[in-house]
Design a protein around this motif. Structure first.
Motif, PDB file in Angstrom:
ATOM      1  N   LYS A   1     -10.653  13.775 -17.236  1.00  0.00           N
ATOM      2  CA  LYS A   1     -11.359  12.526 -17.535  1.00  0.00           C
ATOM      3  C   LYS A   1     -12.458  12.755 -18.576  1.00  0.00           C
ATOM      4  O   LYS A   1     -12.826  13.882 -18.894  1.00  0.00           O
ATOM      5  CB  LYS A   1     -11.977  11.956 -16.260  1.00  0.00           C
ATOM      6  CG  LYS A   1     -10.988  11.765 -15.118  1.00  0.00           C
ATOM      7  CD  LYS A   1      -9.902  10.766 -15.458  1.00  0.00           C
ATOM      8  CE  LYS A   1      -8.974  10.522 -14.262  1.00  0.00           C
ATOM      9  NZ  LYS A   1      -7.865   9.598 -14.587  1.00  0.00           N
ATOM     10  N   SER A   2     -12.982  11.645 -19.085  1.00  0.00           N
ATOM     11  CA  SER A   2     -14.093  11.707 -20.049  1.00  0.00           C
ATOM     12  C   SER A   2     -15.394  11.355 -19.333  1.00  0.00           C
ATOM     13  O   SER A   2     -15.456  10.396 -18.551  1.00  0.00           O
ATOM     14  CB  SER A   2     -13.863  10.738 -21.212  1.00  0.00           C
ATOM     15  OG  SER A   2     -13.724   9.406 -20.729  1.00  0.00           O
ATOM     16  N   VAL A   3     -16.437  12.135 -19.609  1.00  0.00           N
ATOM     17  CA  VAL A   3     -17.745  11.936 -18.979  1.00  0.00           C
ATOM     18  C   VAL A   3     -18.801  11.903 -20.080  1.00  0.00           C
ATOM     19  O   VAL A   3     -18.838  12.791 -20.949  1.00  0.00           O
ATOM     20  CB  VAL A   3     -18.082  13.066 -17.984  1.00  0.00           C
ATOM     21  CG1 VAL A   3     -19.405  12.787 -17.288  1.00  0.00           C
ATOM     22  CG2 VAL A   3     -16.965  13.228 -16.960  1.00  0.00           C
ATOM     23  N   ALA A   4     -19.675  10.904 -20.052  1.00  0.00           N
ATOM     24  CA  ALA A   4     -20.700  10.755 -21.085  1.00  0.00           C
ATOM     25  C   ALA A   4     -22.052  11.270 -20.600  1.00  0.00           C
ATOM     26  O   ALA A   4     -22.484  10.980 -19.488  1.00  0.00           O
ATOM     27  CB  ALA A   4     -20.827   9.293 -21.496  1.00  0.00           C
ATOM     28  N   VAL A   5     -22.693  12.046 -21.473  1.00  0.00           N
ATOM     29  CA  VAL A   5     -24.077  12.478 -21.269  1.00  0.00           C
ATOM     30  C   VAL A   5     -24.861  12.098 -22.517  1.00  0.00           C
ATOM     31  O   VAL A   5     -24.281  11.778 -23.553  1.00  0.00           O
ATOM     32  CB  VAL A   5     -24.166  14.003 -21.019  1.00  0.00           C
ATOM     33  CG1 VAL A   5     -23.404  14.391 -19.760  1.00  0.00           C
ATOM     34  CG2 VAL A   5     -23.647  14.787 -22.220  1.00  0.00           C
ATOM     35  N   ASN A   6     -26.175  12.159 -22.416  1.00  0.00           N
ATOM     36  CA  ASN A   6     -26.986  11.741 -23.566  1.00  0.00           C
ATOM     37  C   ASN A   6     -27.084  12.810 -24.648  1.00  0.00           C
ATOM     38  O   ASN A   6     -27.263  12.492 -25.828  1.00  0.00           O
ATOM     39  CB  ASN A   6     -28.389  11.346 -23.115  1.00  0.00           C
ATOM     40  CG  ASN A   6     -29.193  12.539 -22.614  1.00  0.00           C
ATOM     41  OD1 ASN A   6     -28.724  13.294 -21.768  1.00  0.00           O
ATOM     42  ND2 ASN A   6     -30.397  12.717 -23.129  1.00  0.00           N
ATOM     43  N   ALA A   7     -26.983  14.086 -24.250  1.00  0.00           N
ATOM     44  CA  ALA A   7     -27.118  15.158 -25.239  1.00  0.00           C
ATOM     45  C   ALA A   7     -26.438  16.420 -24.728  1.00  0.00           C
ATOM     46  O   ALA A   7     -26.651  16.822 -23.588  1.00  0.00           O
ATOM     47  CB  ALA A   7     -28.591  15.440 -25.527  1.00  0.00           C
ATOM     48  N   PHE A   8     -25.625  17.033 -25.563  1.00  0.00           N
ATOM     49  CA  PHE A   8     -25.006  18.309 -25.199  1.00  0.00           C
ATOM     50  C   PHE A   8     -26.094  19.351 -24.941  1.00  0.00           C
ATOM     51  O   PHE A   8     -27.071  19.454 -25.698  1.00  0.00           O
ATOM     52  CB  PHE A   8     -24.078  18.802 -26.311  1.00  0.00           C
ATOM     53  CG  PHE A   8     -22.902  17.899 -26.562  1.00  0.00           C
ATOM     54  CD1 PHE A   8     -22.190  17.351 -25.504  1.00  0.00           C
ATOM     55  CD2 PHE A   8     -22.499  17.607 -27.857  1.00  0.00           C
ATOM     56  CE1 PHE A   8     -21.094  16.523 -25.734  1.00  0.00           C
ATOM     57  CE2 PHE A   8     -21.409  16.776 -28.099  1.00  0.00           C
ATOM     58  CZ  PHE A   8     -20.706  16.229 -27.028  1.00  0.00           C
ATOM     59  N   ASN A   9     -25.920  20.101 -23.862  1.00  0.00           N
ATOM     60  CA  ASN A   9     -26.850  21.160 -23.465  1.00  0.00           C
ATOM     61  C   ASN A   9     -28.216  20.628 -23.031  1.00  0.00           C
ATOM     62  O   ASN A   9     -29.164  21.408 -22.877  1.00  0.00           O
ATOM     63  CB  ASN A   9     -27.036  22.204 -24.576  1.00  0.00           C
ATOM     64  CG  ASN A   9     -25.735  22.892 -24.935  1.00  0.00           C
ATOM     65  OD1 ASN A   9     -24.802  22.947 -24.139  1.00  0.00           O
ATOM     66  ND2 ASN A   9     -25.659  23.406 -26.153  1.00  0.00           N
ATOM     67  N   GLY A  10     -28.321  19.316 -22.850  1.00  0.00           N
ATOM     68  CA  GLY A  10     -29.531  18.742 -22.265  1.00  0.00           C
ATOM     69  C   GLY A  10     -29.520  18.916 -20.752  1.00  0.00           C
ATOM     70  O   GLY A  10     -28.552  19.417 -20.171  1.00  0.00           O
TER      71      GLY A  10
END
Length: 345
Positions: A152-161
């Motif tokens: 599945k696809s999962v959204a975060v605000n910033a990679f490695n945040g």
């Protein structure tokens, strides 16, 4: 006039002149400007970073009793905590807001000349009974458990945040490879709710105040949050260049004494309406909506004394190392110093 008389007059003139000079010098010393603290904020206002409210002109005039006397604080806004780290490294800021991710990276790379110290907590995640950043799906989604995120696809605000690290830890704990089994995408917090409802993503993390707004709209449910994934940890904390701490220890102590006093003032129920009013103005959020959760157990936990410890920062930093996000393991203990906080803290 005799030579003796001339010498007496000369001595009297010199004595009078010296006294006048001394009298003029004392007011100048008394009026010496207090040290300036250049503080870099991470750019989150109101609910995400309470010190943004504390930095307001109203607080400086009415609550921060030492401001203008023992220190003066000048603020600048960076683009997230990596931007704060850059300003500290360039010695363009003395204090600033860091997350455990940027803090660990600064330490591992020796980015700040002379080093950096974490000196006061701002707010904490993974505290049971308080808000956390939930990873949510639509009510009709087949995703019920963390294991169901495979493919599945999962959204975060910033990679490695920080929330990305929590996601990766949770996936690993449940047997998934964060790099291969899940498609992690990056988008601003404010876009994640709409993207989920438009089914452009399968799951996404919601920060304050978006999680409250989306919950009121309905149709979503939480799969997991940081509670139970990691021990309670500081999301954001105040950090300082070690060189500045050595040069201006009393100014930093005065600032943190004001900060702690301000937090106690903020959490006094008698002051709630004023705090909500100021925060709503800064956050550009309706006061009525803010009042539903701000400074309650629906909000993040904040230690009123801003206490900070290496033990609370170390676990997520260790997780970064295990995930290969640091060039080397980092022990944070030498870089955490709570001694600048008021003694009662």
């Amino acid at each position: 006039m005799t030579i003796k008389r001339l010498n007496e007059d000369r001595r009297r003139f010199l004595k009078t002149g010296a006294a006048a000079t001394a009298a003029l010098s004392f007011p100048m010393i008394a009026r010496a400007a207090p040290p300036t603290i250049r503080y870099a904020s991470a750019g989150v206002v109101g609910p995400g970073e309470l010190e943004t409210v504390i930095f307001s002109d109203w607080f400086k005039a009415n609550v921060l009793k030492r401001h203008g006397k023992e220190y003066v604080i000048e603020t600048t806004t960076a683009r997230g905590t990596p931007g704060v780290a850059t300003l500290l490294a360039a010695e363009q800021a003395d204090l600033g807001t860091l997350a455990f991710t940027s803090f660990a990276t600064v330490i591992a790379t020796d980015a700040v000349p002379g080093g950096v110290k974490a000196i006061a907590e701002i707010h904490r995640d993974a505290v049971k009974g308080y808000a956390s950043n939930p990873f949510v799906v639509l009510n009709d989604s087949p995703i019920r458990r963390i294991e169901d995120l495979k493919g599945k696809s999962v959204a975060v605000n910033a990679f490695n945040g920080s929330v990305d690290i929590i996601l990766r830890i949770a996936l690993q704990q449940h047997g998934l490879d964060p790099k291969k089994d899940v498609r992690v995408v990056e988008m601003p917090f404010g876009n994640i709710g709409p993207a989920l409802r438009q089914k452009r993503i399968d799951c996404g993390v919601l920060a304050m105040p978006f999680q409250v707004d989306e919950a009121k709209r309905g149709g979503i449910r939480t799969v997991f949050d940081a509670v139970g994934v990691v021990p309670p940890y500081p999301v954001l904390f105040q950090s300082a260049r070690a060189k500045f701490l050595q040069a201006q220890p009393q100014a930093v102590r005065a600032w943190l004494a004001d900060y702690v006093d301000a937090q106690h003032w903020i959490y006094n129920p008698a002051n709630r309406s004023k705090v909500v009013e100021l925060t709503a103005d800064l956050a550009k959020t309706p006061a009525k909506s803010l009042d539903e959760y701000f400074l309650t157990n629906k909000d993040f936990y904040r230690d009123p004394n801003a206490t900070i410890s290496a033990a609370s920062i170390q676990p997520p930093v260790d997780a970064m190392s295990r995930l290969g996000l640091l060039p080397k393991p980092v022990s944070v203990a030498p870089y955490v110093d709570a001694s600048y906080l008021p003694k009662r803290a």
